[in-house]
Design a protein around this motif. Structure first.
Motif, PDB file in Angstrom:
ATOM      1  N   GLU A  10       0.604  -1.394   0.052  1.00  9.55           N
ATOM      2  CA  GLU A  10      -0.426  -0.420   0.081  1.00  9.55           C
ATOM      3  C   GLU A  10       0.474   0.954  -0.269  1.00  9.55           C
ATOM      4  O   GLU A  10       1.798   0.916   1.229  1.00  9.55           O
ATOM      5  CB  GLU A  10      -0.846   0.019   0.776  1.00  9.55           C
ATOM      6  N   VAL A  11       0.278   2.087  -0.664  1.00 14.34           N
ATOM      7  CA  VAL A  11       1.558   3.254  -0.945  1.00 14.34           C
ATOM      8  C   VAL A  11       0.882   4.767  -0.891  1.00 14.34           C
ATOM      9  O   VAL A  11      -0.722   4.623  -1.074  1.00 14.34           O
ATOM     10  CB  VAL A  11       2.055   3.312  -2.701  1.00 14.34           C
ATOM     11  N   LYS A  12       1.188   5.473  -0.487  1.00 24.75           N
ATOM     12  CA  LYS A  12       0.236   6.668  -0.137  1.00 24.75           C
ATOM     13  C   LYS A  12       0.600   7.756  -1.052  1.00 24.75           C
ATOM     14  O   LYS A  12       1.487   8.535  -1.473  1.00 24.75           O
ATOM     15  CB  LYS A  12       0.614   7.469   1.001  1.00 24.75           C
ATOM     16  N   LEU A  13      -0.593   7.999  -2.030  1.00 23.12           N
ATOM     17  CA  LEU A  13      -0.259   9.100  -2.817  1.00 23.12           C
ATOM     18  C   LEU A  13      -0.582  10.802  -2.314  1.00 23.12           C
ATOM     19  O   LEU A  13      -1.476  10.530  -1.329  1.00 23.12           O
ATOM     20  CB  LEU A  13      -1.885   8.954  -4.044  1.00 23.12           C
ATOM     21  N   VAL A  14       0.505  11.292  -2.211  1.00 20.55           N
ATOM     22  CA  VAL A  14       0.077  12.956  -1.324  1.00 20.55           C
ATOM     23  C   VAL A  14      -0.585  14.078  -2.191  1.00 20.55           C
ATOM     24  O   VAL A  14      -0.407  13.957  -3.178  1.00 20.55           O
ATOM     25  CB  VAL A  14       1.800  12.871  -0.873  1.00 20.55           C
ATOM     26  N   LEU A  15      -1.717  14.288  -1.014  1.00 20.98           N
ATOM     27  CA  LEU A  15      -2.266  14.963  -1.588  1.00 20.98           C
ATOM     28  C   LEU A  15      -2.203  16.521  -1.686  1.00 20.98           C
ATOM     29  O   LEU A  15      -2.139  17.829  -2.091  1.00 20.98           O
ATOM     30  CB  LEU A  15      -3.809  15.085  -1.713  1.00 20.98           C
ATOM     31  N   ARG A  19      -2.611  15.384   3.717  1.00 18.42           N
ATOM     32  CA  ARG A  19      -3.914  14.844   3.259  1.00 18.42           C
ATOM     33  C   ARG A  19      -2.978  14.000   2.245  1.00 18.42           C
ATOM     34  O   ARG A  19      -2.485  14.349   1.309  1.00 18.42           O
ATOM     35  CB  ARG A  19      -4.669  15.236   2.484  1.00 18.42           C
ATOM     36  N   SER A  20      -3.457  12.499   2.547  1.00 12.01           N
ATOM     37  CA  SER A  20      -3.155  11.633   1.846  1.00 12.01           C
ATOM     38  C   SER A  20      -4.066  10.134   1.849  1.00 12.01           C
ATOM     39  O   SER A  20      -4.402   9.898   2.199  1.00 12.01           O
ATOM     40  CB  SER A  20      -1.428  11.327   2.142  1.00 12.01           C
ATOM     41  N   VAL A  21      -4.154   9.342   0.384  1.00 11.48           N
ATOM     42  CA  VAL A  21      -4.941   8.458   0.799  1.00 11.48           C
ATOM     43  C   VAL A  21      -4.082   7.392  -0.021  1.00 11.48           C
ATOM     44  O   VAL A  21      -3.165   7.301  -0.537  1.00 11.48           O
ATOM     45  CB  VAL A  21      -5.419   8.641  -0.771  1.00 11.48           C
ATOM     46  N   PRO A  22      -4.613   5.765   0.908  1.00  2.38           N
ATOM     47  CA  PRO A  22      -4.092   5.150   0.747  1.00  2.38           C
ATOM     48  C   PRO A  22      -4.276   3.640  -0.961  1.00  2.38           C
ATOM     49  O   PRO A  22      -5.688   4.498  -1.787  1.00  2.38           O
ATOM     50  CB  PRO A  22      -3.998   4.302   1.158  1.00  2.38           C
ATOM     51  N   VAL A  23      -3.119   3.520  -1.642  1.00  2.00           N
ATOM     52  CA  VAL A  23      -3.549   3.287  -2.958  1.00  2.00           C
ATOM     53  C   VAL A  23      -2.708   1.765  -3.405  1.00  2.00           C
ATOM     54  O   VAL A  23      -1.900   1.660  -2.518  1.00  2.00           O
ATOM     55  CB  VAL A  23      -2.757   4.084  -3.801  1.00  2.00           C
ATOM     56  N   PRO A  24      -3.624   0.760  -2.837  1.00  2.00           N
ATOM     57  CA  PRO A  24      -3.268  -0.967  -3.221  1.00  2.00           C
ATOM     58  C   PRO A  24      -2.218  -0.464  -4.603  1.00  2.00           C
ATOM     59  O   PRO A  24      -2.636   0.127  -5.480  1.00  2.00           O
ATOM     60  CB  PRO A  24      -4.781  -0.930  -4.019  1.00  2.00           C
ATOM     61  N   ASN A  94       0.903  15.282 -12.494  1.00  2.10           N
ATOM     62  CA  ASN A  94       2.355  14.493 -11.664  1.00  2.10           C
ATOM     63  C   ASN A  94       1.451  13.728 -10.708  1.00  2.10           C
ATOM     64  O   ASN A  94       0.427  14.184  -9.823  1.00  2.10           O
ATOM     65  CB  ASN A  94       2.772  15.233 -11.544  1.00  2.10           C
ATOM     66  N   ALA A  95       2.226  13.077 -10.080  1.00  2.00           N
ATOM     67  CA  ALA A  95       1.571  12.209  -8.719  1.00  2.00           C
ATOM     68  C   ALA A  95       3.688  11.965  -7.061  1.00  2.00           C
ATOM     69  O   ALA A  95       4.777  12.121  -8.084  1.00  2.00           O
ATOM     70  CB  ALA A  95       1.739  11.078  -8.539  1.00  2.00           C
ATOM     71  N   LEU A  96       2.992  12.294  -6.608  1.00  2.00           N
ATOM     72  CA  LEU A  96       3.997  11.829  -5.451  1.00  2.00           C
ATOM     73  C   LEU A  96       3.188  11.365  -4.226  1.00  2.00           C
ATOM     74  O   LEU A  96       2.685  11.199  -3.912  1.00  2.00           O
ATOM     75  CB  LEU A  96       4.891  12.809  -4.290  1.00  2.00           C
ATOM     76  N   LEU A  97       4.510   9.894  -4.826  1.00  2.00           N
ATOM     77  CA  LEU A  97       4.088   8.331  -3.466  1.00  2.00           C
ATOM     78  C   LEU A  97       5.067   8.870  -2.057  1.00  2.00           C
ATOM     79  O   LEU A  97       5.537   8.211  -2.455  1.00  2.00           O
ATOM     80  CB  LEU A  97       3.575   7.661  -4.783  1.00  2.00           C
ATOM     81  N   GLU A  98       4.330   7.854  -1.299  1.00  2.00           N
ATOM     82  CA  GLU A  98       5.348   7.979  -0.333  1.00  2.00           C
ATOM     83  C   GLU A  98       5.432   6.003  -0.216  1.00  2.00           C
ATOM     84  O   GLU A  98       4.183   5.914   0.101  1.00  2.00           O
ATOM     85  CB  GLU A  98       4.669   8.060   1.063  1.00  2.00           C
ATOM     86  N   LEU A  99       6.062   5.085  -0.224  1.00  2.00           N
ATOM     87  CA  LEU A  99       6.311   3.840  -0.408  1.00  2.00           C
ATOM     88  C   LEU A  99       7.330   3.447   1.087  1.00  2.00           C
ATOM     89  O   LEU A  99       7.900   4.089   1.783  1.00  2.00           O
ATOM     90  CB  LEU A  99       7.339   3.369  -1.732  1.00  2.00           C
TER      91      LEU A  99
END
Length: 158
Positions: A10-15, A19-24, A94-99
């Motif tokens: 599960e990664v987090k899409l940083v908004l 705020r961030s949302v989980p993304v499988p 663009n997307a910023l993700l946290e893994l």
């Protein structure tokens, strides 16, 4: 023989910073494509989003900032968690993700055990394909022979 190393996470899409949302997501490494890593994001639409980039970029990004252009990777902290940030840029946005750092590092290490750095080209079979492409064929003798190799002088010469 083709090997695949995969990891669901599960990664987090940083908004925003708050705020961030989980993304499988799924990390995939396929020995038939030994220089690349693949990440698939399941965002709740009909088709998932796929990204492919250099494995070397992810290996380096676990330890220090790297990349430029469409994919940039760096390690950092998010609160009390160690994460790997991945910034993706495309014409669509663009997307910023946290893994999760530990999961990515462990998965990356598995890919390095399957195909050690520097041995990727052997899996591509380029040497064999190039040898086959450059191998002489029987008809090559006709093209490579000298048309005036006989003792007879060419027409018009004496």
């Amino acid at each position: 023989m083709q090997n695949v190393v995969e990891r669901e996470l599960e990664v987090k899409l940083v908004l925003s910073p708050e705020r961030s949302v989980p993304v499988p997501a799924r990390l995939s490494y396929i020995t038939a494509d030994p220089y690349a890593v693949h990440i698939t994001f399941h965002i709740g639409s009909e088709s998932p989003v796929h990204w492919t980039f250099a494995r070397e970029l992810l290996v380096e990004g676990v330890f220090r900032p790297c990349g430029h252009g469409d994919v940039r990777i760096w390690p950092t902290r998010a609160g009390d968690r160690q994460v790997i940030c991945v910034a993706l840029t495309s014409p669509d946005g663009n997307a910023l993700l946290e893994l999760p750092s530990s999961a990515v590092a462990a998965w990356t290490e598995r890919t390095l055990r399957v195909v050690p750095p520097g041995s990727e080209s052997a899996l591509l079979g380029l040497d064999g394909a190039l040898a086959e492409l450059l191998a002489p064929m029987p008809a090559d003798d006709l093209w490579l022979s000298d048309p005036w190799s006989s003792d007879d002088p060419p027409e018009g010469e004496s």
